[in-house]
Motif scaffolding. Structure first.
Motif, PDB file in Angstrom:
ATOM      1  N   SER A  80       0.823  -1.217   0.000  1.00 41.17           N
ATOM      2  CA  SER A  80       0.000   0.000   0.000  1.00 41.17           C
ATOM      3  C   SER A  80       0.852   1.259   0.000  1.00 41.17           C
ATOM      4  CB  SER A  80      -0.955  -0.002   1.200  1.00 41.17           C
ATOM      5  OG  SER A  80      -0.227  -0.153   2.403  1.00 41.17           O
ATOM      6  N   GLY A  81       2.078   1.178   0.495  1.00 39.99           N
ATOM      7  CA  GLY A  81       2.968   2.336   0.512  1.00 39.99           C
ATOM      8  C   GLY A  81       3.587   2.653  -0.835  1.00 39.99           C
ATOM      9  N   VAL A  82       3.600   1.682  -1.753  1.00 42.80           N
ATOM     10  CA  VAL A  82       4.167   1.918  -3.082  1.00 42.80           C
ATOM     11  C   VAL A  82       3.418   3.051  -3.777  1.00 42.80           C
ATOM     12  CG1 VAL A  82       4.514   0.899  -5.375  1.00 42.80           C
ATOM     13  CG2 VAL A  82       5.132  -0.387  -3.317  1.00 42.80           C
ATOM     14  N   GLY A  83       2.105   3.084  -3.621  1.00 44.87           N
ATOM     15  CA  GLY A  83       1.317   4.142  -4.240  1.00 44.87           C
ATOM     16  C   GLY A  83       1.714   5.526  -3.738  1.00 44.87           C
ATOM     17  N   ASN A  84       2.153   5.607  -2.492  1.00 46.55           N
ATOM     18  CA  ASN A  84       2.597   6.891  -1.947  1.00 46.55           C
ATOM     19  C   ASN A  84       3.902   7.367  -2.569  1.00 46.55           C
ATOM     20  OD1 ASN A  84       0.431   6.773  -0.176  1.00 46.55           O
ATOM     21  ND2 ASN A  84       1.650   5.931   1.492  1.00 46.55           N
ATOM     22  N   CYS A  85       4.662   6.461  -3.170  1.00 49.03           N
ATOM     23  CA  CYS A  85       6.006   6.768  -3.651  1.00 49.03           C
ATOM     24  C   CYS A  85       6.105   7.090  -5.136  1.00 49.03           C
ATOM     25  CB  CYS A  85       6.927   5.578  -3.393  1.00 49.03           C
ATOM     26  SG  CYS A  85       7.187   5.191  -1.675  1.00 49.03           S
ATOM     27  N   ASN A  87       5.413   9.391  -7.349  1.00 49.56           N
ATOM     28  CA  ASN A  87       6.018  10.640  -7.789  1.00 49.56           C
ATOM     29  C   ASN A  87       7.492  10.715  -7.384  1.00 49.56           C
ATOM     30  OD1 ASN A  87       5.779  13.193  -9.109  1.00 49.56           O
ATOM     31  ND2 ASN A  87       5.893  14.140  -7.078  1.00 49.56           N
ATOM     32  N   MET A  88       7.814  10.300  -6.182  1.00 51.19           N
ATOM     33  CA  MET A  88       9.196  10.365  -5.710  1.00 51.19           C
ATOM     34  C   MET A  88      10.101   9.396  -6.459  1.00 51.19           C
ATOM     35  SD  MET A  88      11.273  11.979  -3.770  1.00 51.19           S
ATOM     36  CE  MET A  88      10.435  12.786  -2.433  1.00 51.19           C
ATOM     37  N   PHE A  89       9.545   8.331  -7.023  1.00 51.98           N
ATOM     38  CA  PHE A  89      10.361   7.397  -7.795  1.00 51.98           C
ATOM     39  C   PHE A  89      11.031   8.077  -8.984  1.00 51.98           C
ATOM     40  CE2 PHE A  89       7.711   3.499  -6.344  1.00 51.98           C
ATOM     41  CZ  PHE A  89       8.546   3.280  -5.272  1.00 51.98           C
ATOM     42  N   SER A  90      10.506   9.203  -9.437  1.00 54.15           N
ATOM     43  CA  SER A  90      11.168   9.931 -10.526  1.00 54.15           C
ATOM     44  C   SER A  90      12.575  10.357 -10.132  1.00 54.15           C
ATOM     45  CB  SER A  90      10.332  11.141 -10.955  1.00 54.15           C
ATOM     46  OG  SER A  90      10.213  12.054  -9.880  1.00 54.15           O
ATOM     47  N   LEU A  91      12.823  10.551  -8.850  1.00 49.95           N
ATOM     48  CA  LEU A  91      14.166  10.897  -8.370  1.00 49.95           C
ATOM     49  C   LEU A  91      15.174   9.793  -8.696  1.00 49.95           C
ATOM     50  CD1 LEU A  91      15.917  12.853  -6.646  1.00 49.95           C
ATOM     51  CD2 LEU A  91      15.195  11.545  -4.644  1.00 49.95           C
ATOM     52  N   GLN A 124       3.154  -4.235  -8.521  1.00 48.76           N
ATOM     53  CA  GLN A 124       4.212  -4.596  -9.464  1.00 48.76           C
ATOM     54  C   GLN A 124       4.198  -3.687 -10.686  1.00 48.76           C
ATOM     55  OE1 GLN A 124       4.842  -8.737 -10.181  1.00 48.76           O
ATOM     56  NE2 GLN A 124       6.119  -8.371 -11.980  1.00 48.76           N
ATOM     57  N   GLY A 125       3.034  -3.445 -11.253  1.00 46.01           N
ATOM     58  CA  GLY A 125       2.938  -2.589 -12.428  1.00 46.01           C
ATOM     59  C   GLY A 125       3.382  -1.165 -12.155  1.00 46.01           C
ATOM     60  N   LEU A 129       6.454   0.566 -14.087  1.00 47.49           N
ATOM     61  CA  LEU A 129       6.246   1.797 -14.853  1.00 47.49           C
ATOM     62  C   LEU A 129       7.244   2.887 -14.468  1.00 47.49           C
ATOM     63  CD1 LEU A 129       2.358   2.076 -14.995  1.00 47.49           C
ATOM     64  CD2 LEU A 129       3.917   1.855 -16.949  1.00 47.49           C
ATOM     65  N   MET A 130       7.715   2.856 -13.244  1.00 45.74           N
ATOM     66  CA  MET A 130       8.681   3.851 -12.774  1.00 45.74           C
ATOM     67  C   MET A 130      10.125   3.383 -12.946  1.00 45.74           C
ATOM     68  SD  MET A 130       6.787   6.333 -12.237  1.00 45.74           S
ATOM     69  CE  MET A 130       8.030   7.476 -11.660  1.00 45.74           C
ATOM     70  N   GLY A 131      10.326   2.306 -13.700  1.00 46.91           N
ATOM     71  CA  GLY A 131      11.676   1.860 -14.039  1.00 46.91           C
ATOM     72  C   GLY A 131      12.358   1.019 -12.982  1.00 46.91           C
ATOM     73  N   ILE A 132      11.590   0.460 -12.076  1.00 50.34           N
ATOM     74  CA  ILE A 132      12.150  -0.368 -11.010  1.00 50.34           C
ATOM     75  C   ILE A 132      11.990  -1.837 -11.398  1.00 50.34           C
ATOM     76  CG2 ILE A 132      11.937  -1.018  -8.572  1.00 50.34           C
ATOM     77  CD1 ILE A 132      10.851   1.885  -8.135  1.00 50.34           C
TER      78      ILE A 132
END
Length: 178
Positions: A80-85, A87-91, A124-125, A129-132
Protein backbone atom coordinates in the motif's frame (compact mmCIF):
# COMPACT_ATOMS: atom_id res chain seq x y z
CA UNK A 1 13.87 -14.12 22.02
CA UNK A 2 11.35 -12.78 24.44
CA UNK A 3 7.90 -14.39 24.71
CA UNK A 4 6.38 -11.41 22.85
CA UNK A 5 8.83 -11.91 19.96
CA UNK A 6 9.04 -15.57 18.96
CA UNK A 7 12.03 -16.74 16.92
CA UNK A 8 11.88 -15.51 13.36
CA UNK A 9 11.62 -17.93 10.46
CA UNK A 10 14.94 -18.71 8.74
CA UNK A 11 13.95 -16.75 5.62
CA UNK A 12 13.57 -13.56 7.68
CA UNK A 13 16.97 -14.15 9.29
CA UNK A 14 18.44 -14.62 5.81
CA UNK A 15 17.12 -11.24 4.63
CA UNK A 16 18.69 -9.41 7.56
CA UNK A 17 21.97 -11.27 7.02
CA UNK A 18 22.03 -10.20 3.35
CA UNK A 19 21.48 -6.56 4.30
CA UNK A 20 24.07 -6.67 7.08
CA UNK A 21 26.74 -8.51 5.08
CA UNK A 22 26.03 -6.26 2.11
CA UNK A 23 26.98 -3.18 4.10
CA UNK A 24 23.55 -1.61 4.58
CA UNK A 25 23.98 1.12 7.18
CA UNK A 26 20.49 2.63 7.07
CA UNK A 27 17.13 0.87 7.11
CA UNK A 28 14.11 3.11 6.58
CA UNK A 29 10.56 1.97 7.21
CA UNK A 30 6.99 2.73 8.09
CA UNK A 31 6.12 0.21 10.83
CA UNK A 32 4.70 -3.00 9.37
CA UNK A 33 4.06 -6.39 10.97
CA UNK A 34 5.47 -8.17 7.90
CA UNK A 35 8.82 -6.44 8.42
CA UNK A 36 8.77 -6.70 12.23
CA UNK A 37 11.80 -9.01 12.45
CA UNK A 38 13.90 -6.82 10.14
CA UNK A 39 12.88 -3.72 12.05
CA UNK A 40 13.71 -5.26 15.44
CA UNK A 41 17.04 -6.52 14.06
CA UNK A 42 17.94 -3.08 12.71
CA UNK A 43 17.04 -1.42 16.00
CA UNK A 44 19.21 -3.91 17.91
CA UNK A 45 22.23 -3.56 15.61
CA UNK A 46 24.56 -0.69 16.59
CA UNK A 47 26.03 -0.58 13.06
CA UNK A 48 22.68 0.10 11.42
CA UNK A 49 20.67 3.28 11.73
CA UNK A 50 16.96 2.49 11.84
CA UNK A 51 14.86 5.37 10.55
CA UNK A 52 11.11 5.50 11.11
CA UNK A 53 9.38 7.36 8.28
CA UNK A 54 6.14 9.29 8.42
CA UNK A 55 5.42 8.25 4.84
CA UNK A 56 7.13 5.84 2.46
CA UNK A 57 8.25 8.37 -0.14
CA UNK A 58 10.63 9.88 2.41
CA UNK A 59 12.52 6.59 2.16
CA UNK A 60 13.28 7.13 -1.54
CA UNK A 61 14.96 10.46 -0.75
CA UNK A 62 16.70 8.92 2.26
CA UNK A 63 18.17 6.18 0.04
CA UNK A 64 19.56 8.85 -2.29
CA UNK A 65 21.01 10.83 0.58
CA UNK A 66 22.60 7.72 2.07
CA UNK A 67 24.23 6.91 -1.28
CA UNK A 68 25.54 10.45 -1.67
CA UNK A 69 26.96 10.17 1.85
CA UNK A 70 28.77 6.93 1.02
CA UNK A 71 26.32 4.52 2.64
CA UNK A 72 23.86 1.88 1.51
CA UNK A 73 20.23 2.07 2.59
CA UNK A 74 17.28 -0.29 2.24
CA UNK A 75 13.64 0.78 2.24
CA UNK A 76 11.03 -1.48 3.85
CA UNK A 77 7.39 -0.90 3.00
CA UNK A 78 4.04 -2.53 2.48
CA UNK A 79 2.47 -2.73 -0.97
CA UNK A 80 0.00 0.00 0.00
CA UNK A 81 2.97 2.34 0.51
CA UNK A 82 4.17 1.92 -3.08
CA UNK A 83 1.32 4.14 -4.24
CA UNK A 84 2.60 6.89 -1.95
CA UNK A 85 6.01 6.77 -3.65
CA UNK A 86 5.19 6.95 -7.34
CA UNK A 87 6.02 10.64 -7.79
CA UNK A 88 9.20 10.37 -5.71
CA UNK A 89 10.36 7.40 -7.79
CA UNK A 90 11.17 9.93 -10.53
CA UNK A 91 14.17 10.90 -8.37
CA UNK A 92 15.62 7.45 -8.99
CA UNK A 93 15.85 8.11 -12.72
CA UNK A 94 16.89 11.76 -12.46
CA UNK A 95 19.65 11.20 -9.88
CA UNK A 96 20.54 7.66 -11.02
CA UNK A 97 21.50 6.12 -7.68
CA UNK A 98 21.11 2.48 -6.62
CA UNK A 99 17.83 1.66 -4.92
CA UNK A 100 16.75 -1.43 -3.00
CA UNK A 101 13.33 -1.96 -1.43
CA UNK A 102 11.64 -4.88 0.27
CA UNK A 103 7.87 -4.77 -0.12
CA UNK A 104 5.50 -6.90 1.94
CA UNK A 105 2.45 -7.67 -0.14
CA UNK A 106 -1.17 -7.23 0.88
CA UNK A 107 -4.35 -7.77 -1.09
CA UNK A 108 -3.34 -11.26 -2.15
CA UNK A 109 -3.48 -14.56 -0.31
CA UNK A 110 -6.27 -14.73 2.29
CA UNK A 111 -6.59 -10.93 2.57
CA UNK A 112 -9.30 -9.86 5.01
CA UNK A 113 -9.15 -6.12 4.30
CA UNK A 114 -10.80 -5.07 1.01
CA UNK A 115 -8.93 -1.75 1.08
CA UNK A 116 -5.66 -3.62 0.47
CA UNK A 117 -6.79 -5.24 -2.80
CA UNK A 118 -6.47 -2.43 -5.35
CA UNK A 119 -2.90 -1.40 -4.51
CA UNK A 120 -1.88 -5.01 -3.98
CA UNK A 121 -2.92 -5.72 -7.57
CA UNK A 122 -1.22 -2.55 -8.89
CA UNK A 123 2.06 -2.74 -6.96
CA UNK A 124 4.21 -4.60 -9.46
CA UNK A 125 2.94 -2.59 -12.43
CA UNK A 126 3.43 0.74 -10.64
CA UNK A 127 7.01 -0.14 -9.77
CA UNK A 128 7.78 -1.32 -13.29
CA UNK A 129 6.25 1.80 -14.85
CA UNK A 130 8.68 3.85 -12.77
CA UNK A 131 11.68 1.86 -14.04
CA UNK A 132 12.15 -0.37 -11.01
CA UNK A 133 13.07 -4.00 -11.61
CA UNK A 134 10.71 -6.26 -9.65
CA UNK A 135 11.53 -9.66 -8.18
CA UNK A 136 9.05 -11.73 -6.20
CA UNK A 137 9.48 -14.21 -3.36
CA UNK A 138 6.60 -16.62 -2.81
CA UNK A 139 8.28 -19.50 -0.98
CA UNK A 140 10.61 -19.51 2.02
CA UNK A 141 13.22 -21.69 0.31
CA UNK A 142 13.73 -19.17 -2.52
CA UNK A 143 14.03 -16.09 -0.29
CA UNK A 144 17.77 -15.97 0.22
CA UNK A 145 18.65 -16.41 -3.47
CA UNK A 146 16.11 -13.90 -4.79
CA UNK A 147 16.79 -11.22 -2.17
CA UNK A 148 20.54 -11.63 -2.63
CA UNK A 149 20.22 -11.38 -6.42
CA UNK A 150 18.11 -8.23 -6.11
CA UNK A 151 20.52 -6.71 -3.61
CA UNK A 152 23.46 -7.32 -5.97
CA UNK A 153 21.52 -5.92 -8.93
CA UNK A 154 20.97 -2.73 -6.94
CA UNK A 155 24.34 -2.20 -5.28
CA UNK A 156 26.76 -3.99 -7.60
CA UNK A 157 25.11 -3.10 -10.91
CA UNK A 158 23.58 0.25 -9.85
CA UNK A 159 20.00 -0.83 -10.50
CA UNK A 160 16.67 0.08 -8.98
CA UNK A 161 15.16 -3.06 -7.46
CA UNK A 162 12.12 -3.97 -5.39
CA UNK A 163 11.67 -7.45 -3.99
CA UNK A 164 8.02 -8.27 -3.34
CA UNK A 165 7.52 -10.60 -0.39
CA UNK A 166 4.29 -12.43 -1.18
CA UNK A 167 1.48 -12.49 1.33
CA UNK A 168 1.51 -16.29 1.24
CA UNK A 169 5.18 -16.18 2.36
CA UNK A 170 4.50 -13.77 5.23
CA UNK A 171 1.39 -15.61 6.33
CA UNK A 172 -2.21 -14.73 6.91
CA UNK A 173 -3.01 -11.53 8.68
CA UNK A 174 -5.96 -11.92 10.96
CA UNK A 175 -8.30 -9.24 12.19
CA UNK A 176 -8.35 -9.15 15.97
CA UNK A 177 -10.40 -7.02 18.28
CA UNK A 178 -9.11 -6.00 21.66
Amino acid sequence: MSPSHPAAPAWQEAIFRILKQGGVRQIAYVPDAGHAHLIRSAIADPDIEDIVLTTEEEGVALAGGAWLGGQRAALLMQSSGVGNCVNMFSLLQAADFPFFALVTMRGEYAEFNPWQGPMGRATQGALELMGIHVLRVSRAEETEEIVSAGFDAAFEAGGKVAVLLGQNLIGRKKWTSH
